[in-house]
Design an enzyme around this catalytic site. Sequence first.
Site, PDB file in Angstrom:
ATOM      1  N   ASP A  47      45.940  57.971   6.264  1.00 55.41           N
ATOM      2  CA  ASP A  47      45.788  58.194   4.830  1.00 55.41           C
ATOM      3  C   ASP A  47      47.103  58.788   4.328  1.00 55.41           C
ATOM      4  O   ASP A  47      47.412  59.955   4.612  1.00 55.41           O
ATOM      5  CB  ASP A  47      44.606  59.143   4.592  1.00 55.41           C
ATOM      6  CG  ASP A  47      44.474  59.564   3.122  1.00 55.41           C
ATOM      7  OD1 ASP A  47      45.366  59.221   2.312  1.00 55.41           O
ATOM      8  OD2 ASP A  47      43.488  60.244   2.789  1.00 55.41           O
ATOM      9  N   CYS A  49      37.789  67.690  -3.262  1.00 54.12           N
ATOM     10  CA  CYS A  49      37.195  66.557  -2.545  1.00 54.12           C
ATOM     11  C   CYS A  49      37.303  66.741  -1.039  1.00 54.12           C
ATOM     12  O   CYS A  49      37.585  65.797  -0.299  1.00 54.12           O
ATOM     13  CB  CYS A  49      37.830  65.231  -2.954  1.00 54.12           C
ATOM     14  SG  CYS A  49      37.635  64.868  -4.687  1.00 54.12           S
ATOM     15  N   HIS A  86      40.220  64.191   3.090  1.00 50.78           N
ATOM     16  CA  HIS A  86      39.703  63.997   1.727  1.00 50.78           C
ATOM     17  C   HIS A  86      38.417  63.174   1.855  1.00 50.78           C
ATOM     18  O   HIS A  86      38.285  62.370   2.784  1.00 50.78           O
ATOM     19  CB  HIS A  86      40.757  63.217   0.935  1.00 50.78           C
ATOM     20  CG  HIS A  86      40.464  63.037  -0.516  1.00 50.78           C
ATOM     21  ND1 HIS A  86      39.569  62.113  -0.979  1.00 50.78           N
ATOM     22  CD2 HIS A  86      40.978  63.646  -1.616  1.00 50.78           C
ATOM     23  CE1 HIS A  86      39.528  62.167  -2.302  1.00 50.78           C
ATOM     24  NE2 HIS A  86      40.378  63.093  -2.719  1.00 50.78           N
ATOM     25  N   GLN A 122      48.965  61.658   0.226  1.00 44.80           N
ATOM     26  CA  GLN A 122      49.734  62.865  -0.091  1.00 44.80           C
ATOM     27  C   GLN A 122      51.100  62.887   0.590  1.00 44.80           C
ATOM     28  O   GLN A 122      51.874  63.812   0.361  1.00 44.80           O
ATOM     29  CB  GLN A 122      48.931  64.119   0.315  1.00 44.80           C
ATOM     30  CG  GLN A 122      47.620  64.293  -0.403  1.00 44.80           C
ATOM     31  CD  GLN A 122      47.784  64.604  -1.891  1.00 44.80           C
ATOM     32  OE1 GLN A 122      48.868  64.942  -2.367  1.00 44.80           O
ATOM     33  NE2 GLN A 122      46.694  64.486  -2.638  1.00 44.80           N
ATOM     34  N   LYS A 140      50.096  58.912  -7.625  1.00 48.95           N
ATOM     35  CA  LYS A 140      50.612  60.189  -7.136  1.00 48.95           C
ATOM     36  C   LYS A 140      52.117  60.128  -6.892  1.00 48.95           C
ATOM     37  O   LYS A 140      52.723  61.096  -6.476  1.00 48.95           O
ATOM     38  CB  LYS A 140      49.887  60.590  -5.847  1.00 48.95           C
ATOM     39  CG  LYS A 140      48.408  60.891  -6.040  1.00 48.95           C
ATOM     40  CD  LYS A 140      47.809  61.459  -4.767  1.00 48.95           C
ATOM     41  CE  LYS A 140      46.305  61.298  -4.706  1.00 48.95           C
ATOM     42  NZ  LYS A 140      45.574  62.221  -5.575  1.00 48.95           N
TER      43      LYS A 140
END
Lengths: 406, 151
Positions: free
Chosen positions: A198, A361, A121, A201, A224
């Site tokens: 990261d 993104c 991302h 997600q 999220k």
Amino acid sequence: MDIQSVRQDFPILKQQVNGHNLVYLDNAATSQKPSSVIQTMVDYYEKYNSNVHRGVHTLGTVATDRYEEAREKIRRFINAKSEKEIIYTTGTTQSLNLIAYGYGLARLGVGDEIIITPMEHHANLIPWQQVAQKTGAILRYFPMEADGTLDLEKVRVTVTDKTKIVSVTEVSNVLGTVNPVKEIAKIAHEHGAIMVVDGAQSTPHMTVDVQDLDADFFAFSGHKMLGPTGIGVLYGKQSLLEDMEPVETGGEMIDEVGFQSATWAELPWKLEAGTPHIAGAIGLGAAIDYLQNVGMDVIQHYEEQLTETAYNLLSKIDGVTLYGPGKRSGLVSFNIDGVHPHDVSTALDSEGIAVRAGHHCAQPLMSCLKCESTVRASFYFYNSLDEIEALARGIKETKEFFGHVV
Amino acid sequence: MLFNNLDQLYRSVIMDHYKKPRNRGTLDGDNCVTVNMNNPSCGDKIQISLQLKDNKVVDVKYLGSGCAISQSSASMMTEAIKGLDIEKVHQLTFDFSEMVQGHEHNDDLDLGDAEALHGVSQYPARIKCATLAWKAVEKALREADKESAQQ
């Protein structure tokens, strides 16, 4: 898990959009919030709204206790060793920027390497570009396979003794690829590099154990995973956070301040300048309660069924191209031949189906996929199999509609 | 019948411009100016070339990629502004922008096929797609102004 009873907990799902029942399939952008999270935040504002770590009055004490309780919930949720390792941020983007500027900038020099993947991302890409430009470090990429996965053998030969930072997304927000971050961390550590993950997600959808991963830094967002927007987390190993200089300075992060200089508070507050998003942090704590009540294993297992059903239904539709590997986390990215993703999205929206269209993104990844944008349907555990079927029907109808008008 | 409102947006004239774009290409040479414009939130891309002479747009071409709305709008725009005085082009771009936002606008001006995009006003998320090429024209005219001021 009783899907109907879960859905009852999410007030927003009980509505019609454009004359149809809402089918919300944009969960990778942001999730919906259960009543318990919303009510927790309302309670804060209605009953004990106060600043934290300042006043000695009763409301201030309640607010501080709840705010720090939420930090402890987060620590347990990702299995960090200490609550000192849990830094509140505004979200994954700020967390990653803090690592790049607060850790990377001071330690990188000419010729040092930062390695990321082509599926990052922009939030895990641009901060590294910027820091590389400022320090003379080199930004490199692990090669990506055609199906959007990483080959560990190629990862192994890409990392060198010049590599100082490896930063990889645990789950791709476009392809759903689940990257072997634990194995990559091991390779990074063999070369003395630090491992940044990261988790934007992954954290909402699977059990995260930062000690098991042996991640040096781990970043994720509250919104999220049923929490509010504007709150996120930077996890870092205590020794690394101790060494970091604060990027932002001001209120709440100090030990002692003189006319010419100041010293910093202890972790975690050293890295949290200014009045934080108190309601957000407490709301994120309530979100974690909800997720743990359902069970992360249950969520993961249920979403695997949703995703597999979606993948199978969509791959049977002629003229639909699916991107990414067969085994994936809860989303599908696709295109319909001859119809631009935005037009697909508008058509599905007119049927009440919310999906994302665009480059997500991740423009460099789009160039790897040889397309400019995709349609992405992303799932969460409150989605039903009926909704997946509605998506497949909507795609077929969209194809027919545009086939007809052309 | 599903999607029964959708054909108010995707009118056949719009899809015709999308599938058979008019005035595609680039212009270079004397009195030509070329600008690029992106819609960063969605990735639509437009390049507009204008050839200007005696305060008129004597020729216009575009290149780009994106959705049916952004690309058809560009194609229709080239037809609408070719041969017009610059002053008139400014009026048209303003008029078009007002129309797709659902505001009161001047019906006297001739938007040509681009009139078909009025349905976009019912789809607020798509207004930016429709206006991209028209904003690019304004940008090209500003560039041309700057260049002539420097000479």
